[in-house]
Design a protein around this motif. Sequence first.
Motif, mmCIF file in Angstrom:
data_model
loop_
_atom_site.group_PDB
_atom_site.id
_atom_site.type_symbol
_atom_site.label_atom_id
_atom_site.label_comp_id
_atom_site.label_asym_id
_atom_site.label_seq_id
_atom_site.Cartn_x
_atom_site.Cartn_y
_atom_site.Cartn_z
ATOM 1 N N ALA A 29 0.755 -1.193 -0.114
ATOM 2 C CA ALA A 29 0.039 0.098 0.067
ATOM 3 C C ALA A 29 0.787 1.266 0.069
ATOM 4 O O ALA A 29 0.471 2.334 -0.914
ATOM 5 N N PRO A 30 2.043 1.208 0.873
ATOM 6 C CA PRO A 30 2.794 2.760 0.854
ATOM 7 C C PRO A 30 3.586 2.492 -0.362
ATOM 8 O O PRO A 30 3.609 3.838 -0.797
ATOM 9 N N VAL A 31 3.871 1.834 -1.100
ATOM 10 C CA VAL A 31 4.643 1.686 -2.468
ATOM 11 C C VAL A 31 3.757 2.332 -3.327
ATOM 12 O O VAL A 31 3.984 3.159 -4.307
ATOM 13 N N ILE A 32 2.212 1.807 -3.599
ATOM 14 C CA ILE A 32 1.655 2.075 -4.418
ATOM 15 C C ILE A 32 0.938 3.621 -4.396
ATOM 16 O O ILE A 32 1.136 4.300 -5.511
ATOM 17 N N ALA A 33 0.694 4.031 -3.059
ATOM 18 C CA ALA A 33 0.756 5.224 -2.724
ATOM 19 C C ALA A 33 1.868 6.292 -3.198
ATOM 20 O O ALA A 33 1.725 7.232 -4.003
ATOM 21 N N GLU A 34 3.015 5.937 -3.171
ATOM 22 C CA GLU A 34 4.452 6.830 -3.331
ATOM 23 C C GLU A 34 4.254 6.709 -5.040
ATOM 24 O O GLU A 34 4.580 7.656 -5.510
ATOM 25 N N LEU A 35 4.226 5.592 -5.610
ATOM 26 C CA LEU A 35 4.117 5.519 -6.864
ATOM 27 C C LEU A 35 3.129 6.658 -7.698
ATOM 28 O O LEU A 35 3.361 7.297 -8.548
ATOM 29 N N LEU A 36 1.995 6.402 -7.093
ATOM 30 C CA LEU A 36 0.779 7.477 -7.725
ATOM 31 C C LEU A 36 1.147 8.814 -7.420
ATOM 32 O O LEU A 36 0.908 9.739 -8.349
ATOM 33 N N GLU A 37 1.669 9.074 -6.406
ATOM 34 C CA GLU A 37 2.048 10.633 -5.932
ATOM 35 C C GLU A 37 3.350 11.115 -6.858
ATOM 36 O O GLU A 37 3.194 12.142 -7.307
ATOM 37 N N VAL A 38 4.249 10.238 -7.017
ATOM 38 C CA VAL A 38 5.180 10.738 -7.811
ATOM 39 C C VAL A 38 4.944 10.963 -9.399
ATOM 40 O O VAL A 38 5.353 11.847 -9.829
ATOM 41 N N ALA A 39 4.143 9.880 -9.871
ATOM 42 C CA ALA A 39 3.589 10.004 -11.078
ATOM 43 C C ALA A 39 2.823 11.219 -11.456
ATOM 44 O O ALA A 39 2.784 11.742 -12.615
ATOM 45 N N GLY A 40 2.025 11.487 -10.516
ATOM 46 C CA GLY A 40 1.170 12.949 -10.682
ATOM 47 C C GLY A 40 0.297 12.546 -11.585
ATOM 48 O O GLY A 40 -0.508 11.550 -11.793
ATOM 49 N N ASP A 41 0.092 13.628 -12.691
ATOM 50 C CA ASP A 41 -0.837 13.466 -13.747
ATOM 51 C C ASP A 41 -0.401 12.317 -14.885
ATOM 52 O O ASP A 41 -0.907 12.386 -16.011
ATOM 53 N N ARG A 42 0.856 11.899 -14.651
ATOM 54 C CA ARG A 42 1.307 10.978 -15.780
ATOM 55 C C ARG A 42 1.231 9.517 -15.636
ATOM 56 O O ARG A 42 2.169 8.669 -15.621
ATOM 57 N N GLY A 43 -0.113 9.316 -15.871
ATOM 58 C CA GLY A 43 -0.480 8.103 -15.469
ATOM 59 C C GLY A 43 0.022 7.086 -16.602
ATOM 60 O O GLY A 43 0.244 5.709 -16.541
ATOM 61 N N ASP A 44 0.227 7.626 -17.932
ATOM 62 C CA ASP A 44 0.702 6.907 -18.865
ATOM 63 C C ASP A 44 2.116 6.377 -18.739
ATOM 64 O O ASP A 44 2.490 5.132 -18.916
ATOM 65 N N VAL A 45 3.081 7.342 -18.237
ATOM 66 C CA VAL A 45 4.290 6.785 -17.858
ATOM 67 C C VAL A 45 4.348 5.645 -16.627
ATOM 68 O O VAL A 45 4.964 4.770 -16.680
ATOM 69 N N LEU A 46 3.517 6.235 -15.631
ATOM 70 C CA LEU A 46 3.331 5.343 -14.528
ATOM 71 C C LEU A 46 3.061 3.835 -14.914
ATOM 72 O O LEU A 46 3.453 2.823 -14.661
ATOM 73 N N ALA A 47 2.118 3.750 -15.899
ATOM 74 C CA ALA A 47 1.471 2.297 -16.381
ATOM 75 C C ALA A 47 2.606 1.598 -17.186
ATOM 76 O O ALA A 47 2.836 0.389 -16.831
ATOM 77 N N PHE A 48 3.285 2.343 -17.750
ATOM 78 C CA PHE A 48 4.339 1.898 -18.959
ATOM 79 C C PHE A 48 5.446 1.561 -17.925
ATOM 80 O O PHE A 48 5.965 0.272 -17.812
ATOM 81 N N ALA A 49 5.869 2.116 -17.164
ATOM 82 C CA ALA A 49 7.200 1.805 -16.303
ATOM 83 C C ALA A 49 7.042 0.636 -15.199
ATOM 84 O O ALA A 49 7.814 -0.057 -15.287
#
Length: 110
Positions: A29-49
Motif C-alpha cells: 500500500a505505501p509503495v503504490i501510494a508513493e508511485l501514484l504521488e510521484v507520477a502525478g498526472d502522468r498515468g501513462d508513464v506510470l503504467a508503462f514503467a
Amino acid sequence: MSHPLHPAVALGIHLSTICSRNRYTTDPAPVIAELLEVAGDRGDVLAFAVGRWAGYYDDEHTAVLVAAIVALIPGAAGWTHEGRARRDAPPHGTTGFGPAYVPPVTRRLI
C-alpha cells in the motif's frame, strides 16, 4: 556535450527505482501510494514503467508488489507482457558471451 533525459524518461526511471527499492515488501500500500504521488498526472508513464517492471521482475519473491501493481495501477497489466519478453530475450552485445557465441575453430598448421 551532455543531453539531459526527457522528463518522461527520467520519471520512468524514478518509478522503476521505487519498485526495485521495495521489491520484497509485504505491505504494498505505501509503495503504490508513493508511485501514484510521484507520477502525478502522468498515468501513462506510470503504467508503462511499473507494468514493464512487474513483468520483468515477477517471481515468488516479488509476487506481493507485482500483484498490487497489476491490480491497483490502471493500465499496468497491459505492459507486463513487454517486461516478460525483455526478461526472456537472449543476451545481446559485443562481448562474445551468451548463447549465440560460437568459439572460433582452431586450425592446425601443417
